[in-house]
Every structure is written in C-alpha cells, then in structure tokens.
Design a protein around this motif. Structure first.
Motif, PDB file in Angstrom:
ATOM      1  N   LEU A  18       0.892  -1.022   0.146  1.00 14.68           N
ATOM      2  CA  LEU A  18       0.191  -0.714  -0.008  1.00 14.68           C
ATOM      3  C   LEU A  18       0.659   1.388   0.079  1.00 14.68           C
ATOM      4  N   GLU A  21       2.428   1.804  -3.642  1.00 13.66           N
ATOM      5  CA  GLU A  21       0.623   2.522  -3.642  1.00 13.66           C
ATOM      6  C   GLU A  21       0.413   4.126  -4.100  1.00 13.66           C
ATOM      7  N   CYS A  22       0.325   4.275  -2.692  1.00 16.01           N
ATOM      8  CA  CYS A  22       0.385   5.513  -2.463  1.00 16.01           C
ATOM      9  C   CYS A  22       1.337   6.131  -2.304  1.00 16.01           C
ATOM     10  N   SER A  98      -4.553  -5.937  -3.721  1.00 15.73           N
ATOM     11  CA  SER A  98      -4.359  -5.815  -5.464  1.00 15.73           C
ATOM     12  C   SER A  98      -2.915  -4.548  -4.865  1.00 15.73           C
ATOM     13  N   GLN A  99      -3.236  -3.959  -4.323  1.00 14.12           N
ATOM     14  CA  GLN A  99      -2.961  -2.613  -4.098  1.00 14.12           C
ATOM     15  C   GLN A  99      -1.590  -2.099  -4.755  1.00 14.12           C
TER      16      GLN A  99
END
Length: 223
Positions: A18, A21-22, A98-99
């Motif tokens: 995550l 991703e971010c 997924s992220q």
C-alpha cells in the motif's frame, strides 16, 4: 522514526504494498518500483546480502535467497525452473493483495536482476522478463529495459537466466569440486564467465583472491 521500532518479520506485507501504491499515485510515477529498485544494491539486504555476495556459485546464491524469503513470507515465494535450455528465476506474488501489486512487481524484478548480476556483470540484463501486470508501459519508460522483451499477463514474474554451463541448476559445488568448477569455467569459452585472470575469476565466483588461493592450496593446487 516510528519505523525504527518495527521488526521486519512483524510488518504486514499488504502495508508495504500500500505504501508503494500511495507514493506512486502521489508522485504521479508509474514506474516508481523500478526507480526504487535501481537505488538498491544487494549489500543493502544486510546479513542476507552478505550471504548472497559470498556464495560460491549463482545456484547457491539463488537458493539462499529463495530459502530465506520463502521462510519470511507466508504467501509470496520464489523458485527456479528450467524450460528446454532456458533457466528462469521466478516469483509468485500474493494474490489476495491488489493495491501496490504493479509497483512491488517492478521493484522485485530489479532485485532479481541485481542478484543475478552478482555472477554476471553490473550491466547484465535478461533477454526476457515475464510480468503479471497487464501493461508493460512502466518498463518501456525505463531505458534499461530497451533491449529486453517484456511479456505481460503471466501467472508469475520471471526473468530469463542464460543457460551457461556455470549457471546450470546442479547441487552447489563443494570445496573438493573447486578445481573442476574452475576448469569448467575455462572450458565454457564464454567470455562473460571465463577469464584467465585470477582476480576476475575470483570476482566471478563471488569470493576474494585470497580465499580462492587458500581453497586451491588446501587441495595442493595453485593458480
């Protein structure tokens, strides 16, 4: 500073993904994983990196990495496979996350390449890379992959390893097999691996000149 108190084996992998991703979205950088990976060296892996860099063969190096990572991850795993005369260094991600998947895959591809480069040379790149992502745009935006064929939509991440004799998947050499291993390197007639210079040969085997001389002397041999 809060990260200083976090034990790596207690860190949930989905949080790491995550974070990728971010950061990718905030920076508007689709190939952040590749860029981050290129800033990494095997030495940055701490004790694991030291172990990898002191492996006698590429096979031993890969097996050490595979064994360590597979112990610390409950889902992701690495392995080696052969297809005809081609060797593949493979990685399966975590399907339930997924992220950040694409960014982590990019980063992992670079790490896998870095590990193989220990036995090749620092500019070596695989002829083919298979990725799980549906798009190769991030790789195409990275010049280092200009001469690499990128295949998308695979069930596992894979990089092709040249099937040189020195890379054949066989049990790692023992000290008693050292002389034979050196002779095979000369006999392969592959300039990437074979060099008559002791320093270059020791470097290719990921050991120091003195260690190579000491191991040879233990068997009443010299360069």
């Amino acid at each position: 500073r809060a990260w200083d108190d976090v034990r790596i084996d207690d860190l949930p992998e989905d949080r790491v993904w995550l974070l990728f991703e971010c950061a990718s979205r905030r920076l508007g950088c689709s190939n952040l994983g590749i860029r981050a990976g290129r800033r990494l060296s095997v030495a940055d892996l701490g004790p694991l990196g030291t172990s990898l860099r002191h492996s006698l063969t590429l096979y031993q190096c890969l097996q050490r990495y595979i064994g360590t990572v597979n112990r610390y991850s409950s889902h992701a795993r690495f392995w080696l496979r052969r297809e005809n005369n081609q060797l593949w260094f493979c990685r399966q991600g975590i399907d339930v996350i997924s992220q950040g998947r694409d960014q982590v895959e990019q980063f992992t591809v670079i790490l896998m390449i870095r590990i193989v480069q220990l036995s090749m040379h620092e500019n070596w790149m695989p002829c083919t890379v298979c990725i799980q992502a549906d798009s190769d745009a991030a790789f195409r935006d990275s010049p280092i992959f200009n001469d690499t064929k990128i295949q998308t939509g695979h069930t596992a991440t894979q990089i092709a390893i040249p099937a040189y004799p020195g890379l054949t998947i066989i049990p790692p050499a023992t000290d008693s097999e050292l002389a034979s291993q050196i002779r095979r390197r000369f006999a392969s007639a592959t300039t990437t691996f074979v060099c008559a210079d002791i320093d270059a040969t020791a470097s290719q085997m990921n050991i120091s000149r003195r260690t190579l001389q000491r191991k040879l002397a233990a068997h009443q041999l010299d360069w």
